[in-house]
Design an enzyme around this catalytic site. Structure first.
Site, PDB file in Angstrom:
ATOM      1  N   HIS A  84      -4.253   9.583  39.660  1.00 13.09           N
ATOM      2  CA  HIS A  84      -4.034   8.894  38.384  1.00 13.09           C
ATOM      3  C   HIS A  84      -5.374   8.500  37.760  1.00 13.09           C
ATOM      4  CE1 HIS A  84      -2.584   6.042  35.397  1.00 13.09           C
ATOM      5  NE2 HIS A  84      -3.350   5.106  35.938  1.00 13.09           N
TER       6      HIS A  84
ATOM      7  N   ASP B 170     -20.452  24.707  12.214  1.00 16.01           N
ATOM      8  CA  ASP B 170     -19.989  24.690  13.602  1.00 16.01           C
ATOM      9  C   ASP B 170     -20.998  23.886  14.392  1.00 16.01           C
ATOM     10  OD1 ASP B 170     -18.787  25.306  16.101  1.00 16.01           O
ATOM     11  OD2 ASP B 170     -18.013  27.151  15.235  1.00 16.01           O
TER      12      ASP B 170
ATOM     13  N   TRP C 226     -10.479   7.137  43.181  1.00 15.95           N
ATOM     14  CA  TRP C 226     -11.341   7.876  42.240  1.00 15.95           C
ATOM     15  C   TRP C 226     -12.806   7.541  42.464  1.00 15.95           C
ATOM     16  CZ3 TRP C 226     -14.619   7.134  37.905  1.00 15.95           C
ATOM     17  CH2 TRP C 226     -14.923   5.809  37.620  1.00 15.95           C
TER      18      TRP C 226
ATOM     19  N   SER D  64     -19.074  20.885  32.625  1.00 21.69           N
ATOM     20  CA  SER D  64     -18.464  20.968  31.302  1.00 21.69           C
ATOM     21  C   SER D  64     -18.983  19.861  30.392  1.00 21.69           C
ATOM     22  CB  SER D  64     -16.944  20.867  31.439  1.00 21.69           C
ATOM     23  OG  SER D  64     -16.359  20.483  30.237  1.00 21.69           O
ATOM     24  N   SER D  65     -18.986  18.626  30.896  1.00 16.80           N
ATOM     25  CA  SER D  65     -19.423  17.498  30.070  1.00 16.80           C
ATOM     26  C   SER D  65     -20.888  17.633  29.691  1.00 16.80           C
ATOM     27  CB  SER D  65     -19.220  16.184  30.818  1.00 16.80           C
ATOM     28  OG  SER D  65     -17.874  16.010  31.147  1.00 16.80           O
TER      29      SER D  65
ATOM     30  N   HIS E 200     -20.825   3.126  35.694  1.00 14.09           N
ATOM     31  CA  HIS E 200     -20.788   2.157  34.609  1.00 14.09           C
ATOM     32  C   HIS E 200     -21.071   2.765  33.248  1.00 14.09           C
ATOM     33  CE1 HIS E 200     -19.678  -1.669  33.239  1.00 14.09           C
ATOM     34  NE2 HIS E 200     -20.588  -1.504  32.306  1.00 14.09           N
TER      35      HIS E 200
ATOM     36  N   GLU F 203     -20.290   5.590  32.513  1.00 13.69           N
ATOM     37  CA  GLU F 203     -19.034   6.304  32.268  1.00 13.69           C
ATOM     38  C   GLU F 203     -18.036   5.414  31.517  1.00 13.69           C
ATOM     39  OE1 GLU F 203     -17.989   9.338  32.643  1.00 13.69           O
ATOM     40  OE2 GLU F 203     -15.841   9.061  32.357  1.00 13.69           O
TER      41      GLU F 203
ATOM     42  N   TYR G 229     -18.742   3.280  29.330  1.00 12.20           N
ATOM     43  CA  TYR G 229     -19.115   3.311  27.918  1.00 12.20           C
ATOM     44  C   TYR G 229     -18.908   4.694  27.328  1.00 12.20           C
ATOM     45  CZ  TYR G 229     -20.672  -1.274  29.055  1.00 12.20           C
ATOM     46  OH  TYR G 229     -20.676  -2.574  29.485  1.00 12.20           O
TER      47      TYR G 229
ATOM     48  N   SER H  82     -14.365   2.247  13.917  1.00 11.39           N
ATOM     49  CA  SER H  82     -15.273   1.999  12.807  1.00 11.39           C
ATOM     50  C   SER H  82     -15.030   2.950  11.634  1.00 11.39           C
ATOM     51  CB  SER H  82     -16.729   2.129  13.275  1.00 11.39           C
ATOM     52  OG  SER H  82     -16.951   1.269  14.367  1.00 11.39           O
TER      53      SER H  82
ATOM     54  N   HIS I 163     -22.815  -4.633  39.217  1.00 13.33           N
ATOM     55  CA  HIS I 163     -21.752  -5.627  39.099  1.00 13.33           C
ATOM     56  C   HIS I 163     -20.420  -5.084  39.630  1.00 13.33           C
ATOM     57  CE1 HIS I 163     -20.819  -4.332  34.687  1.00 13.33           C
ATOM     58  NE2 HIS I 163     -20.020  -3.731  35.499  1.00 13.33           N
ATOM     59  N   HIS I 164     -20.399  -3.799  39.967  1.00 15.12           N
ATOM     60  CA  HIS I 164     -19.233  -3.280  40.671  1.00 15.12           C
ATOM     61  C   HIS I 164     -19.340  -3.531  42.168  1.00 15.12           C
ATOM     62  CE1 HIS I 164     -17.688  -1.047  37.164  1.00 15.12           C
ATOM     63  NE2 HIS I 164     -18.950  -0.987  36.846  1.00 15.12           N
TER      64      HIS I 164
ATOM     65  N   THR J 101     -21.262  -6.219  22.293  1.00 13.13           N
ATOM     66  CA  THR J 101     -19.838  -5.931  22.176  1.00 13.13           C
ATOM     67  C   THR J 101     -19.180  -6.918  21.228  1.00 13.13           C
ATOM     68  OG1 THR J 101     -19.973  -5.285  24.487  1.00 13.13           O
ATOM     69  CG2 THR J 101     -17.781  -5.402  23.517  1.00 13.13           C
TER      70      THR J 101
ATOM     71  N   LYS K  90     -19.878  -6.230  17.619  1.00 11.10           N
ATOM     72  CA  LYS K  90     -19.015  -5.199  17.023  1.00 11.10           C
ATOM     73  C   LYS K  90     -17.708  -5.809  16.554  1.00 11.10           C
ATOM     74  CE  LYS K  90     -20.737  -0.986  18.894  1.00 11.10           C
ATOM     75  NZ  LYS K  90     -20.539   0.344  18.407  1.00 11.10           N
TER      76      LYS K  90
ATOM     77  N   ARG L  13      -5.835  -4.615  45.128  1.00  9.39           N
ATOM     78  CA  ARG L  13      -5.574  -3.292  44.549  1.00  9.39           C
ATOM     79  C   ARG L  13      -5.305  -2.284  45.657  1.00  9.39           C
ATOM     80  NH1 ARG L  13     -10.795  -1.576  41.223  1.00  9.39           N
ATOM     81  NH2 ARG L  13      -9.481   0.110  40.524  1.00  9.39           N
TER      82      ARG L  13
END
Lengths: 653, 208, 365
Positions: free
Chosen positions: A97, A126, A162, A192-193, A276, A278, A280, A291, A325-326, A351, A354, A473
């Site tokens: 998941h 293009d 994950w 790919s990314s 982290h 990721e 963002y 926006s 912080h993780h 943040t 925004k 969890r």
């Protein structure tokens, strides 16, 4: 196609196109031209719009798949000590998941928008490398297939989460082949990314229309650029970590083997140095979409444009400085804990800026509550809640109680569903007329919005309570006397309401794409350059090069003085140069897929071929196909043909 | 490399397409290569960090007995020289002097191969004579992974440049291909620079 | 448009109503067995207090910013009476407002940052005044159970930790296989047990109590079944417990011949000793007999739970645990055997033997 097509193909013997070698190599595969079979057209297309649609369709499929996995998880947790599914299956489900939603649903949905909208917003025909773009698509698709293939092999999908913390992923504790599938498919998806990110960076930096300076760029394009930079700088960390893990599993190295001088904690550092940013990578495109949507439906320009852009960049930079912080519970020591806590709190400032600016955009506007706007306002409020719990996590003493509990689950679902998914839905409702020329039903759109909002909150708000009252969890069940049953029931009910809302949305997309009625080219009275052409745009996007005079160019054309109206460059006398279709991106992708599958099946018996154990056979086959495709790709050159647009089809020009 | 052997490059095509006029004036291929190199920095950064983090942990042998620092210094010099020839090849391409470019490319490939050969010899020596294997100690693990990854980068560069060299005989080299050679050159210089970082952080540091 | 506005209004009301019903109806009590909102020790109390600070600050922000958003959306909604030909003023932003908001949010963060830093120092360093009478326990996390060693007292037990109320406990956290995380929410936030790394933490229970704890880092198949208990008892009771453990188990299994049964039950226990010696001692230890790979069972009968805190310790549960361990705790090593050794999957144990072992184990008070 009504245009008169002039097939003065450069790539064949007539010669003369810049940079392109001339020989059609071996004549094995002819490049499909205009009017080829639709299936071949889609398989070989280099058109960013078709590629985007395939990205989007695949991502929606994976979104549904990941959603079903989530519903099974919720079904199992609806009561204490239930044995609906086994512990192993549950662990596989939450692993798949998470991986599916992040890498196969939200990221590619973002990529679909990058591909479709960004070139239109900068007035380009293009992306910079159309064939590389197709390669990214196929590699993403095959990477998703590779990950999910694991279900069909003995042992099934990976049961490691994950985040796949070492040493649980070592061959000792996870001997199953599922973990190898996970490792290799993430490598493939990373390629790919990365390829897509190089492409987008070159496109945005180099291919903007005349007059479209960086500070006139629509914010969505800005966020595409920042996200691409995050990708190219963050993905290497996990790629190397995955290589190290693969070596540990296949070749007996010691990167994460505590007994031999390795350190399992290194995996966590490398994973979160990627992980982290990721986060963002998942949220910045969403912020870009919001926006775009807010100004259109408030009929006002974005409040504090430069600050929104700047704060996006600051978030991107700070995103690389907060990974630990993780890991607040891993024993980092006072100094590191304090530093990472403060840096994490700092991220709240850009943040928050925004959010203030979005509210400022609404202030004094004339707000229409069409479906995209509902999702956008839903995004701001839900993302805000996720942001606030994020601030709580930044406080280490608080986090030691919340870490790895349902409180965190609530937090990141508020950020990723309430944030990313809501914004992506806003974007889909907003740009669907652009992509298809058809408009989604407002009535069903609103029904799906309210179901998603209500279901989402019912599913995830109680998780805050679950977390604070101690539910960890990644546990497949819980004792009946823990006092968690009631909230879990609510949560499950909410999850199914959310599922219903999403099902209505997906059904609506399919129905409208099939049977919807055509709408105007600019149904929302929009502001940015992608609306300065037909909906859907012709293959060449713009018949002539737009010359941009101001930010929010299309709005200026409608409501502002003549001197800042859009101008169009001269007609190209040779016609519009279009890149040729190519088979090789697809073949290179398949080669890479076989190569990766070879590493998954390293020393394993190959299914359907009894008695055949794979050592390097598949790798050799896959790598050869990959290299051959790359060479033929290089030798065939960009090619191209010329197209004379039919002016009557473009009301804007 | 006398003037007599020079072949003229093909003519530039007659008209320039809009997608070749970029905002920055830098060609797309070059921008993409720079982006790739930024990314590759992070790849090597991660590998070098891993190696340094694992220095002096359990099972870390006295590496100065293993390294053949003279050989590695020599091969470092050879790799640096290859960068010089790479620069000459690019310059020759820009001047349209195909023959010079071929000779320089050949030198790059030769020197790159020598470097790679030295690495193959080094690995062979370490494994077979000294028993240092990738799954024998944490030093072997990080050392082979880091330097091996660099070696694969060099190998890939050699294949890339060789492909251009071969193509220059069978295909039609044009002035525009100077850009392609230049982009390959960016890659080659980068791989050299990475070695300039690996050499002190993996080899010299052990003698401090 | 007005039609959809009316709908919007009703729906907003409905959502707010449903939300407040949910909040008032379901909220509290907060004293669940593993609730971090019911702190019973100084460290958990400090973490709870900091949580409340963050809750007030973010709650305030939520009300103000969310209220502003709601008000803005309400006030500037398009109305039927609007002239469709006029457009709102196209304003682009205001640097003074921006700067003010940035500074205000920074100030909010300082309010959180101060107790955070203080809390980190407190958490990472046991206060000096608690040092003197603190006890030391070595905690080892294994798939999927806990070993608690009292090095100063020379005691090893599993899954249930006795501590003296009112005295601090220093924990040395180790792991042998994968990463686990030690978490007793009512006493302290969690800290990970990582192979090859030496972590430590402290905690203290103010009053006697029976506290639930659980592994908080995903550690494989039966992660959900890796619970434990911390039992804080008065000082005298703690001493008595230590002495009992130091004396050794109630039954010495070194010499099964020494067991002289008086009645049918004790006869059953005798059979249990034999069965235990046949099937279990290679991994489990009773007194000074047996292996070290499984939990130490010397005083198993006095434990309140079995299978690492998942089941209450009674004859039915123990029978089930021995008869079908794989169903109770999937993937466990008692069933599969440690790295190629034999496990219960390889041997037949008769129902009578299980009955006997149940009697024996529960007699190990």
């Amino acid at each position: 196609m009504a245009e008169s097509i002039v097939h003065d193909t450069h790539s064949s013997a007539k010669g003369g196109h810049a940079g392109a070698p001339q020989k059609s190599f071996f004549g094995l595969l002819k490049r499909p031209g205009e009017g080829c079979h639709p299936v071949i057209d889609w398989l070989t297309t280099v058109d960013h719009k078709k590629i985007a649609i395939m990205y989007g369709a695949a991502a929606l499929f994976f979104l549904v798949l990941g959603g079903v996995e989530a519903l099974i998880i919720r079904w199992q947790l609806a009561g204490p000590e239930r044995e609906m599914i086994s512990a192993r299956f549950y662990n596989q489900l939450f692993t798949m998941h998470g991986t599916t939603m992040i890498f196969l649903a939200v990221m590619p949905l973002g990529a679909a928008f990058f591909n479709y909208i960004m070139p239109l917003q900068i007035g380009a025909r293009d992306v910079a490398f159309p064939r590389l773009n197709a390669f990214s698509l196929w590699v993403f698709l095959l990477g998703g297939v590779l990950l999910n293939l694991s279900w069909f092999f003995p042992g099934g999908a990976p049961p490691v989460g994950w985040f796949a913390y070492a040493p649980l992923t070592s061959s000792t504790y996870s001997p199953g082949i599922g973990t190898d599938f996970w490792v290799l498919s993430l490598q493939v998806l990373g390629i790919s990314s990365l390829a897509a990110a190089f492409n987008f960076i070159a496109t945005i930096i180099n291919m903007r229309a005349p007059g479209l300076s960086m500070m006139r760029l629509p914010v969505f394009t800005w966020m595409t650029l920042i996200t691409s930079f995050l990708i190219i700088l963050a993905f290497p960390a996990i790629t190397i970590a995955l290589v190290q893990l693969m070596f540990d599993r296949n070749f007996g190295t010691f990167f994460f083997e505590a007994g031999e001088g390795g350190r399992p904690i290194l995996w966590q550092h490398l994973f979160w140095i990627f992980g982290h940013p990721e986060v963002y990578i998942l949220i910045l495109p969403a912020m870009g979409i919001i926006s775009e949507v807010l100004p259109v439906f408030a009929r006002k320009p974005l409040f504090g444009y430069p600050i929104i852009v700047f704060s996006g960049a600051v978030i991107g930079v700070l995103g690389f400085a907060v990974w630990s912080h993780h890991m607040f519970t891993t024993g980092l020591g006072v100094i590191a804990l304090s530093a990472f806590a403060l840096l994490t709190m700092l991220i709240a400032i850009p943040t928050g800026v925004k959010i203030f600016n979005w509210i400022g955009t609404l202030w004094g506007g004339r707000i229409r509550f069409d479906t995209p706007m509902l999702f956008a306002i839903g995004f701001i409020s839900m993302f805000m809640i996720g942001g606030f719990t994020g601030i709580m996590h930044a406080s280490v003493p608080v986090d030691t109680q919340q870490h790895d509990t349902y409180f965190v689950v609530a937090h990141f679902h508020y950020v990723l569903i309430g944030g990313s998914i809501m914004a992506l839905l806003a974007g889909i409702y907003y740009w669907f007329p652009k992509v298809s020329g058809k408009q989604l039903s407002e009535r069903w759109g609103k029904i799906s919005f309210w179901l998603v909002l209500a279901g989402f909150n019912l599913a995830f708000f109680p998780m805050h309570f679950l977390g604070m009252t101690g539910m960890p969890r990644r546990t497949h069940t819980y004792r009946a006397d823990m006092g968690w049953t009631e909230w879990n029931v609510w949560s499950t009910v909410g999850a199914f309401i959310l599922g219903l809302g999403m099902a209505i949305f997906v059904g609506q997309i399919i129905y409208t794409a099939w049977k919807g009625r055509r709408c105007k080219a600019d149904p929302w009275d929009s502001r940015t350059l992608e609306w300065a052409t037909t909906s859907p745009p012709q293959a060449y996007n713009f018949p002539r090069t737009p010359i941009v005079k101001t930010r929010d160019q299309v709005w200026a054309d409608k409501y502002d003085s003549e001197e800042i109206h859009l101008e169009w460059g001269p007609e190209e006398e040779h016609g519009i140069h279009m890149p040729d279709r190519s088979w090789y991106p697809l073949f290179a992708g398949i080669g890479l897929f076989i190569f990766a599958l070879g590493w998954v099946l390293f020393k394993e018996p190959v299914p359907f071929i009894p008695g055949f154990a794979n050592f390097l056979h598949l790798q050799v086959v896959g790598f050869s196909l990959l290299m051959l495709s790359i060479y033929l790709w290089a030798l065939e050159g960009p090619g191209g043909y010329h197209l004379h647009p039919d002016k009557s089809k473009d009301p804007y020009a | 490399m006398s003037q007599a052997h020079t072949e003229p490059l093909g003519k530039a095509s007659e008209h320039v397409h809009p997608e070749e006029q970029t905002n920055t004036g830098i060609p797309n291929k070059k921008v993409a290569m720079w982006a790739f190199l930024a990314s590759d920095c992070m790849f090597f950064g991660t590998l070098i960090s891993t190696h340094l983090i694992y220095r002096k942990t359990t099972g870390y042998p006295d590496v100065t007995h293993i390294f053949d620092i003279e050989l590695t210094t020599g091969s470092t010099f050879i790799l640096l020289m290859s960068s010089l020839f790479m620069a000459l090849a690019v310059s020759a391409m820009h001047k349209g002097n195909l023959n010079n470019a071929r000779w320089s490319l050949g030198a790059v490939i030769l020197f790159g191969s020598l470097f790679l050969g030295a690495q193959v010899y080094e690995f062979h020596h370490f494994v077979h004579d000294l028993g240092l294997t990738i799954n024998g100690s944490i030093f072997g693990t990080t050392f082979y992974t880091l330097t091996g990854t660099h070696g694969i980068h060099v190998l890939f560069g050699i294949i890339w440049l060789s492909s251009w060299l071969i193509y220059s005989f069978f295909g039609t080299m044009k002035r525009e291909h100077a850009l392609d050679i230049e982009v390959a050159g960016l890659y080659w210089h980068f791989v050299d620079i990475v070695w300039i970082i690996i050499f002190p952080f993996v080899y010299l540091i052990e003698y401090v | 448009m007005s039609d959809s506005n009316a709908k919007f209004r009703t729906l907003t009301l409905l959502v707010l109503l449903a939300g407040s019903v949910l909040l008032t109806g379901c909220l509290g009590p907060w004293d669940q067995k593993q609730s971090a909102l019911d702190p019973r020790g100084p460290l958990a109390q400090d973490q709870y207090n900091t949580f409340m600070v963050t809750l007030y600050v973010t709650g305030f922000l939520f009300v103000t910013v969310g209220g502003t958003l709601l008000y803005t959306v309400w006030r500037f909604r398009s109305r039927k009476t609007d002239d469709p030909n006029t457009i709102p003023k196209q304003s682009h932003g205001h640097p003074v407002i921006e700067l003010g908001l940035v500074l205000a949010s920074a100030a909010m963060l300082v309010v959180i940052a101060v107790p955070t830093i203080r809390g980190i120092v407190y958490m990472e360093n046991m206060p000096k005044d608690l040092h003197d009478d603190a006890i030391v326990i070595n905690v080892t996390g294994l798939q999927w159970w806990w070993e608690f060693e009292y090095p100063e007292e020379g005691i090893v037990t599993a899954n249930e930790m006795y501590i003296p109320a009112g005295r601090a406990v220093h924990l040395n956290l180790r792991a042998d296989d994968v990463i686990h995380s030690f978490w007793v929410p009512k006493l302290a936030g969690k800290k990970d047990l990582i192979p090859g790394q030496e972590n430590e933490m402290w905690m203290k229970a103010d009053e006697p109590g029976y506290f639930y704890g659980q592994c908080a880092e995903f550690c494989g198949d039966s992660h959900a079944y890796m619970l434990f208990r911390v039992i804080a008892v008065p000082e005298e009771e703690y001493r008595a417990w230590i002495e009992k453990y130091q004396e050794g188990p109630a039954i010495d299994i070194a010499d099964p011949g020494a067991w002289e049964p008086d009645d049918a039950h004790e006869e059953l226990i005798g059979k249990g000793i034999d069965a235990f010696r046949r099937h279990c001692v290679s991994c489990h230890r009773v007194g000074d007999q047996g292996g070290l790979t499984g939990p130490n069972l010397s005083h198993f009968g006095s434990r309140t739970t079995l299978a690492a805190g998942w089941l209450d310790n009674n004859p039915e549960n123990l029978h089930r645990w021995l008869a079908e361990p794989e169903r109770v705790k999937p993937g466990n090593l008692m069933y599969y055997g440690l790295q190629g050794m034999t496990g219960l999957k390889d041997i037949e144990i008769s129902d009578e033997e299980i009955e006997a072992m149940v009697a024996f184990l529960l007699a190990l008070e």
